[in-house]
Design an enzyme around this catalytic site. Structure first.
Site, PDB file in Angstrom:
ATOM      1  N   SER A 121      34.906  53.613  58.797  1.00  0.00           N
ATOM      2  CA  SER A 121      34.383  52.601  57.869  1.00  0.00           C
ATOM      3  C   SER A 121      33.046  51.980  58.316  1.00  0.00           C
ATOM      4  CB  SER A 121      35.462  51.527  57.653  1.00  0.00           C
ATOM      5  OG  SER A 121      34.964  50.432  56.964  1.00  0.00           O
ATOM      6  N   ASP A 138      41.946  47.973  52.164  1.00  0.00           N
ATOM      7  CA  ASP A 138      43.310  48.310  52.612  1.00  0.00           C
ATOM      8  C   ASP A 138      43.225  49.269  53.810  1.00  0.00           C
ATOM      9  OD1 ASP A 138      46.091  48.264  52.568  1.00  0.00           O
ATOM     10  OD2 ASP A 138      46.252  49.844  51.063  1.00  0.00           O
ATOM     11  N   HIS A 141      44.426  47.047  59.733  1.00  0.00           N
ATOM     12  CA  HIS A 141      44.911  45.685  59.524  1.00  0.00           C
ATOM     13  C   HIS A 141      44.885  44.839  60.797  1.00  0.00           C
ATOM     14  CE1 HIS A 141      45.636  46.872  55.585  1.00  0.00           C
ATOM     15  NE2 HIS A 141      46.928  46.649  55.445  1.00  0.00           N
ATOM     16  N   ASP A 167      47.997  43.487  51.398  1.00  0.00           N
ATOM     17  CA  ASP A 167      48.782  43.025  52.548  1.00  0.00           C
ATOM     18  C   ASP A 167      48.397  41.626  53.004  1.00  0.00           C
ATOM     19  OD1 ASP A 167      50.303  45.557  52.828  1.00  0.00           O
ATOM     20  OD2 ASP A 167      48.347  46.378  53.307  1.00  0.00           O
TER      21      ASP A 167
HETATM   22  N1  SAH Z   1      45.749  52.456  50.199  1.00  0.00           N
HETATM   23  C1  SAH Z   1      46.716  53.359  50.786  1.00  0.00           C
HETATM   24  C2  SAH Z   1      47.215  52.908  52.139  1.00  0.00           C
HETATM   25  C3  SAH Z   1      46.144  52.787  53.188  1.00  0.00           C
HETATM   26  S1  SAH Z   1      46.809  52.764  54.828  1.00  0.00           S
HETATM   27  C4  SAH Z   1      47.888  53.598  49.836  1.00  0.00           C
HETATM   28  O1  SAH Z   1      47.821  53.212  48.664  1.00  0.00           O
HETATM   29  O2  SAH Z   1      48.884  54.177  50.250  1.00  0.00           O
HETATM   30  C5  SAH Z   1      45.380  52.413  55.786  1.00  0.00           C
HETATM   31  C6  SAH Z   1      44.400  53.549  55.906  1.00  0.00           C
HETATM   32  O3  SAH Z   1      43.212  53.026  56.493  1.00  0.00           O
HETATM   33  C7  SAH Z   1      44.856  54.716  56.794  1.00  0.00           C
HETATM   34  O4  SAH Z   1      44.890  55.904  56.063  1.00  0.00           O
HETATM   35  C8  SAH Z   1      43.779  54.776  57.899  1.00  0.00           C
HETATM   36  O5  SAH Z   1      43.402  56.089  58.278  1.00  0.00           O
HETATM   37  C9  SAH Z   1      42.619  54.041  57.262  1.00  0.00           C
HETATM   38  N2  SAH Z   1      41.704  53.453  58.237  1.00  0.00           N
HETATM   39  C10 SAH Z   1      42.020  52.579  59.221  1.00  0.00           C
HETATM   40  N3  SAH Z   1      40.928  52.253  59.945  1.00  0.00           N
HETATM   41  C11 SAH Z   1      39.893  52.942  59.398  1.00  0.00           C
HETATM   42  C12 SAH Z   1      38.493  53.034  59.701  1.00  0.00           C
HETATM   43  N4  SAH Z   1      37.950  52.344  60.705  1.00  0.00           N
HETATM   44  N5  SAH Z   1      37.729  53.852  58.955  1.00  0.00           N
HETATM   45  C13 SAH Z   1      38.269  54.565  57.940  1.00  0.00           C
HETATM   46  N6  SAH Z   1      39.568  54.502  57.588  1.00  0.00           N
HETATM   47  C14 SAH Z   1      40.379  53.704  58.313  1.00  0.00           C
HETATM   48 MG    MG Z   2      48.242  48.187  52.273  1.00  0.00          MG
END
Ligand code: SAH
Ligand code: MG
Length: 211
Positions: A121, A138, A141, A167
């Site tokens: 990200s 999302d 977290h 969340d």
């Molecule tokens: N929105 C999804 C759930 C997301 S779970 C649903 O509807 O089911 C959180 C996601 O964030 C994971 O897939 C993880 O790989 C991603 N994530 C966490 N940190 C991240 C980062 N720094 N860069 C990109 N993606 C990230």
């Molecule tokens: Mg979530």
């Protein structure tokens, strides 16, 4: 019902962490967006939220950027609460949700709408320059990832655009603090007003510049 019934079935059947009522609220939030511009979600996992948002984006003729490194968040790793062992690529010992994400988007007929951004990200955010009509946060977290996503992506939300945070748990007994903290940052900035609460999903509208 905002999503057509076939897409709704795809969304509900997709793997992921989005309860049905919150998924419908995601679709309704997208449907209510009136400013032009693309959508972006941080954290797509297996594509569940991508279908709820992308199904509406398709009808509106918009693009949904679905950003994820597909290696899972801290809470998705082995030994943590949200780990799914079959999502580990055994050859490299790391999670890989990209194949399932692609299959979800394909089966929902959304390949022309949902554009995967496979990367970290902050790396993508550092070069991002496109104003967004809707942002859904999302991703990670933990404290650092959640606040970093806030600082990286929220400035790109247009006035009149929508900010969705998942969340959000005001009561610590229900879940971790960081998504709630970034929700508070948005509210305390004076740049957003709350439009809807559905479960742990908060929908805000940008009413002024700033963050
Ligand atoms: N929105 C999804 C759930 C997301 S779970 C649903 O509807 O089911 C959180 C996601 O964030 C994971 O897939 C993880 O790989 C991603 N994530 C966490 N940190 C991240 C980062 N720094 N860069 C990109 N993606 C990230
Ligand atoms: Mg979530």
């Amino acid at each position: 019902m905002s999503l057509d019934p076939k897409l709704l079935r795809h969304a509900e059947a997709a793997r992921g962490f989005m309860p049905p009522d919150e998924g419908v609220a995601l679709s309704e939030a997208a449907e209510a967006v009136s400013v032009p511009g693309p959508y972006l979600e941080v954290g797509s996992y297996c594509g569940k939220s991508s279908v709820y948002l992308g199904g509406i984006a398709k009808r509106q003729g918009r693009v949904l950027f679905a950003l994820d490194h597909h290696r899972g968040s801290e809470e998705n790793q082995a030994g943590w609460e949200h780990h799914e062992p079959d999502l580990v690529d055994d050859d490299i010992g790391k999670m890989d949700t990209l194949p399932i994400f692609r299959r979800t988007v394909h089966d929902a007929g959304l390949e022309g709408t949902v554009v995967a951004l496979v990367g970290d990200s902050p790396t993508v955010g550092a070069v991002w320059d496109i104003p967004l009509a809707l942002l859904f946060i999302d991703g990670g977290h933990g404290h650092e990832p959640a606040h970093r996503d806030y600082e990286t992506w929220v400035p790109h939300v247009k006035v009149g655009g929508t900010l969705l945070i998942h969340d959000v748990f005001p009561d610590p007994a229900d879940g971790g603090r960081p998504p709630y903290e970034i929700y508070l940052r948005a509210m305390e900035s004076g740049a957003f007003r709350e439009v809807d609460v559905t479960g742990s999903l908060r929908r805000l509208e940008r009413i002024a510049d700033g963050m």
